[in-house]
Scaffold this active site. Structure first.
Site, short mmCIF file in Angstrom:
data_model
loop_
_atom_site.label_atom_id
_atom_site.label_comp_id
_atom_site.label_asym_id
_atom_site.label_seq_id
_atom_site.Cartn_x
_atom_site.Cartn_y
_atom_site.Cartn_z
N LYS A 16 -10.99 12.54 1.64
CA LYS A 16 -11.04 12.75 3.18
C LYS A 16 -11.38 14.32 3.59
CE LYS A 16 -9.85 8.31 3.47
NZ LYS A 16 -8.77 7.71 3.11
N SER A 30 -9.54 2.39 2.86
CA SER A 30 -9.16 3.10 4.11
C SER A 30 -10.50 4.44 4.33
CB SER A 30 -7.89 3.88 3.87
OG SER A 30 -8.05 4.88 2.97
N ASN A 83 -4.72 11.15 10.30
CA ASN A 83 -3.47 11.68 9.50
C ASN A 83 -4.10 12.96 8.70
OD1 ASN A 83 -0.63 9.64 9.38
ND2 ASN A 83 -2.51 9.09 10.55
N PRO A 102 -19.49 20.35 2.76
CA PRO A 102 -20.46 19.47 3.29
C PRO A 102 -20.05 18.98 4.93
CG PRO A 102 -19.23 18.15 1.57
CD PRO A 102 -18.82 19.40 1.66
N THR A 138 -5.53 1.57 13.03
CA THR A 138 -6.13 2.84 13.45
C THR A 138 -6.81 2.71 14.78
OG1 THR A 138 -8.14 4.00 12.71
CG2 THR A 138 -8.16 1.79 12.36
N ASP A 139 -6.83 4.02 15.45
CA ASP A 139 -7.64 4.40 16.55
C ASP A 139 -9.05 4.17 16.31
OD1 ASP A 139 -8.43 6.60 15.13
OD2 ASP A 139 -7.86 8.09 16.76
N GLU A 140 -9.61 4.09 15.34
CA GLU A 140 -11.25 3.76 15.01
C GLU A 140 -11.57 2.34 15.61
OE1 GLU A 140 -13.05 4.91 11.70
OE2 GLU A 140 -11.44 6.65 11.13
N LYS A 153 -10.51 -3.46 10.09
CA LYS A 153 -9.36 -3.11 10.45
C LYS A 153 -9.10 -4.02 11.83
CE LYS A 153 -6.66 -0.72 9.41
NZ LYS A 153 -5.35 -1.15 8.32
N TYR A 173 -15.43 -0.38 7.98
CA TYR A 173 -14.18 -0.12 7.97
C TYR A 173 -13.36 -0.53 9.09
CZ TYR A 173 -9.68 2.43 8.39
OH TYR A 173 -8.53 2.95 8.68
N GLY A 219 0.78 -1.38 0.03
CA GLY A 219 0.01 -0.12 -0.01
C GLY A 219 0.79 1.34 0.06
P1 NAD Z 1 -5.03 5.19 1.13
O1 NAD Z 1 -6.59 4.84 0.91
O2 NAD Z 1 -4.56 6.49 0.91
O3 NAD Z 1 -3.89 4.22 0.62
C1 NAD Z 1 -4.07 2.64 0.71
C2 NAD Z 1 -3.23 2.14 -0.31
O4 NAD Z 1 -3.45 0.78 -0.50
C3 NAD Z 1 -3.51 2.70 -1.89
O5 NAD Z 1 -2.36 2.76 -2.31
C4 NAD Z 1 -4.17 1.38 -2.55
O6 NAD Z 1 -3.85 1.17 -3.84
C5 NAD Z 1 -3.67 0.32 -1.90
N1 NAD Z 1 -4.36 -0.97 -1.77
C6 NAD Z 1 -5.58 -1.08 -1.40
N2 NAD Z 1 -6.11 -2.27 -1.53
C7 NAD Z 1 -5.09 -3.21 -1.98
C8 NAD Z 1 -4.79 -4.61 -1.99
N3 NAD Z 1 -5.58 -5.43 -1.81
N4 NAD Z 1 -3.49 -4.90 -2.55
C9 NAD Z 1 -2.67 -4.06 -2.51
N5 NAD Z 1 -2.86 -2.69 -2.14
C10 NAD Z 1 -3.82 -2.33 -1.88
O7 NAD Z 1 -4.69 4.89 2.65
P2 NAD Z 1 -4.00 5.77 3.76
O8 NAD Z 1 -4.77 6.99 4.48
O9 NAD Z 1 -2.70 6.08 3.33
O10 NAD Z 1 -3.93 4.45 5.18
C11 NAD Z 1 -2.79 3.74 5.12
C12 NAD Z 1 -2.99 2.69 6.19
O11 NAD Z 1 -3.09 3.39 7.35
C13 NAD Z 1 -4.62 2.02 6.00
O12 NAD Z 1 -4.17 0.70 6.62
C14 NAD Z 1 -5.39 2.78 7.17
O13 NAD Z 1 -6.25 1.76 7.74
C15 NAD Z 1 -4.44 3.18 8.28
N6 NAD Z 1 -4.65 4.66 8.87
C16 NAD Z 1 -4.86 5.75 8.13
C17 NAD Z 1 -5.13 6.84 8.78
C18 NAD Z 1 -5.59 8.06 7.91
O14 NAD Z 1 -5.91 9.09 8.78
N7 NAD Z 1 -5.45 8.18 6.77
C19 NAD Z 1 -5.20 6.68 10.14
C20 NAD Z 1 -5.05 5.46 11.13
C21 NAD Z 1 -4.73 4.30 10.20
O1 TDX Z 2 -17.24 15.56 3.84
C1 TDX Z 2 -17.10 15.20 4.90
N1 TDX Z 2 -17.94 15.93 5.98
C2 TDX Z 2 -17.49 15.65 7.33
O2 TDX Z 2 -18.01 16.27 8.20
C3 TDX Z 2 -16.01 14.02 5.44
C4 TDX Z 2 -15.31 13.44 4.29
C5 TDX Z 2 -15.88 14.05 6.56
N2 TDX Z 2 -16.55 14.57 7.68
C6 TDX Z 2 -16.30 14.49 8.95
C7 TDX Z 2 -16.28 12.81 9.24
C8 TDX Z 2 -15.47 12.53 10.53
O3 TDX Z 2 -16.07 13.20 11.84
O4 TDX Z 2 -14.92 14.59 9.26
C9 TDX Z 2 -14.30 13.72 10.16
C10 TDX Z 2 -13.14 13.21 9.37
O5 TDX Z 2 -13.69 12.35 8.18
P1 TDX Z 2 -12.56 11.37 7.41
O6 TDX Z 2 -11.69 12.23 6.69
O7 TDX Z 2 -13.44 10.62 6.44
O8 TDX Z 2 -12.11 10.61 8.34
P2 TDX Z 2 -12.39 9.55 9.65
O9 TDX Z 2 -13.62 8.86 9.07
O10 TDX Z 2 -12.07 10.06 10.78
O11 TDX Z 2 -11.29 8.20 9.09
C11 TDX Z 2 -9.90 8.57 9.03
O12 TDX Z 2 -9.08 8.60 10.03
C12 TDX Z 2 -8.99 7.25 10.64
C13 TDX Z 2 -9.41 7.68 7.92
O13 TDX Z 2 -10.21 7.89 6.61
C14 TDX Z 2 -9.31 6.29 8.17
O14 TDX Z 2 -8.55 5.40 7.42
C15 TDX Z 2 -8.39 6.12 9.51
O15 TDX Z 2 -8.39 4.83 10.13
#
Ligand code: NAD
Ligand code: TDX
Length: 335
Positions: A186, A83, A177, A202, A123-125, A151, A147, A7
């Site tokens: 996001k 994710s 993040n 929104p 994730t903390d979720e 996880k 989701y 990933g």
């Molecule tokens: P992202 O959606 O930006 O990236 C996910 C990547 O995984 C992509 O490049 C996608 O092509 C690849 N992928 C998806 N399915 C696949 C598969 N079957 N085989 C190979 N590759 C595959 O996600 P992110 O925000 O970079 O998150 C990365 C990790 O961190 C995830 O495991 C997510 O659960 C975790 N995480 C994210 C956040 C956040 O705030 N973004 C917070 C806590 C944990």
């Molecule tokens: O359009 C929006 N309006 C809105 O109010 C979107 C996209 C989100 N939100 C709210 C929902 C959440 O309370 O904002 C907050 C953050 O939303 P997201 O960016 O979708 O993140 P969240 O659901 O908190 O999850 C993220 O953090 C934990 C990542 O997508 C996950 O991969 C990670 O595990």
């Protein structure tokens, strides 16, 4: 050390690869990524030519591909996942497939290859929501969305493979993040790119849901600390210590961009929307890691990055994305 990063073409994985190649001159990285809608090789433009980096397009659910990718690797860091919470509500199947079954395929290969370290990025979720106090690593898992349940399923497989087969596992559970290269589905990148185009933002429900925000490179440094110094079998919370509600984040983005608050548009809430995430990170701090970025400064840097890098996100906010966006928000208005 040779590390299989799965990933790595996503948001956090690409930031992690950049950090590792910059920090450790003798490390090699193999990036296995399926390139789903969220995977993007533009995220890794600068490292594409580095001789220590190689890319394999493939699915972590495919045992044969994983077998080849892991050959000769000392460690695995698994970022690959579906994710986005909203997409998991619309269709959980891909989440269960990649986040649970894919994790199992990686663990099986890690067991056979006898890797020195297998780190699962979680994730903390997985802990669910709480109104007061913070979760520590021993708390029970009460995921709310398909989701976070997927996880949690991945985490459980990791823990079982450590206990049953002695696979040298580590788990990090990070908070939300933000930073460069985050997909515009996001909250922060969606609102920044909407506001830049004078489109409405929104905001779900009352806008009072709280997330703990961490700048992406701080999380990557936390993962690095756990990978090198974590106790095998251990779980580490990695949080930014920046709890903010969504309305505060939204107003801050508008202020940085000099846009009016009239762009804020309250919409129907997300189903099962967790009110607050909060984690106790003392275990990770004891490894010598602490987040380096101050939240407001890092948010301003992030907004600036999206302003300066239209080339990156305009390709992603294409027709497919706008179709997804319309479905999301039309359904919300009708609810
Ligand atoms: P992202 O959606 O930006 O990236 C996910 C990547 O995984 C992509 O490049 C996608 O092509 C690849 N992928 C998806 N399915 C696949 C598969 N079957 N085989 C190979 N590759 C595959 O996600 P992110 O925000 O970079 O998150 C990365 C990790 O961190 C995830 O495991 C997510 O659960 C975790 N995480 C994210 C956040 C956040 O705030 N973004 C917070 C806590 C944990
Ligand atoms: O359009 C929006 N309006 C809105 O109010 C979107 C996209 C989100 N939100 C709210 C929902 C959440 O309370 O904002 C907050 C953050 O939303 P997201 O960016 O979708 O993140 P969240 O659901 O908190 O999850 C993220 O953090 C934990 C990542 O997508 C996950 O991969 C990670 O595990």
């Amino acid at each position: 050390m040779k590390i299989l990063v799965t990933g790595g073409a996503g948001f956090i994985g690409s930031n992690f690869i950049r950090l590792m190649l910059g920090r450790y001159p003798d490390y090699e990285i193999v990036n296995l990524d399926k390139l789903t809608y969220a995977g993007n090789l533009d995220n890794l433009r600068e490292v594409g030519e580095d001789g220590r980096y190689s890319f394999i397009q493939g699915d972590i659910c495919d045992a044969e591909t994983v077998e080849k990718a892991m050959a000769g690797c000392d460690a695995v860091v698994n970022f690959a996942a579906e994710s986005h919470v909203d997409r998991s509500i619309g269709g959980p199947a891909d989440f269960i497939q990649t986040d649970v079954f894919g994790t199992y395929v990686l663990l099986e290969a890690a067991r056979r290859h006898e890797v020195e370290r297998y780190l699962q990025v979680s994730t903390d979720e997985v802990y669910g929501s709480r109104e007061e106090g913070s979760f520590s690593e021993t708390d029970m898992l009460e995921p709310s969305s398909p989701y976070s349940a997927s996880k949690a399923g991945g985490d459980m497989q990791v823990m079982a493979y450590h206990t049953t087969f002695g696979v040298p596992t580590l788990i990090t559970r990070s908070s939300n993040n933000f930073g460069p290269y985050q997909h515009p589905e996001k909250l922060i990148p969606l609102f920044v790119t909407n506001a830049m185009a004078d489109r409405e933002l929104p905001l779900y429900g009352s806008g009072t849901n709280v997330r703990d925000w961490i700048y992406v490179t701080d999380n990557c440094e936390g993962i690095d600390a756990v990978l090198h110094k974590g106790e095998i079998g251990g779980i580490y919370n990695i949080g930014g210590g920046n709890e903010r509600d969504n309305i505060t984040i939204t107003r801050a983005i508008l202020e940085i961009l000099g846009k009016p608050e009239e762009l804020i548009r309250p919409v129907t809430d997300r189903l099962g929307h967790d009110l607050r995430y909060s984690i106790d990170c003392s275990k990770a701090h004891a490894l010598g890691w602490k987040p380096a970025h101050e939240f407001e400064e890092a948010l301003a840097l992030t907004v600036e990055w999206y302003v300066d890098n239209r080339w990156w996100w305009e390709k992603i906010r294409n027709e497919d994305f706008e179709d997804y966006y319309r479905t999301q928000y039309e359904e919300r208005e009708q609810a």
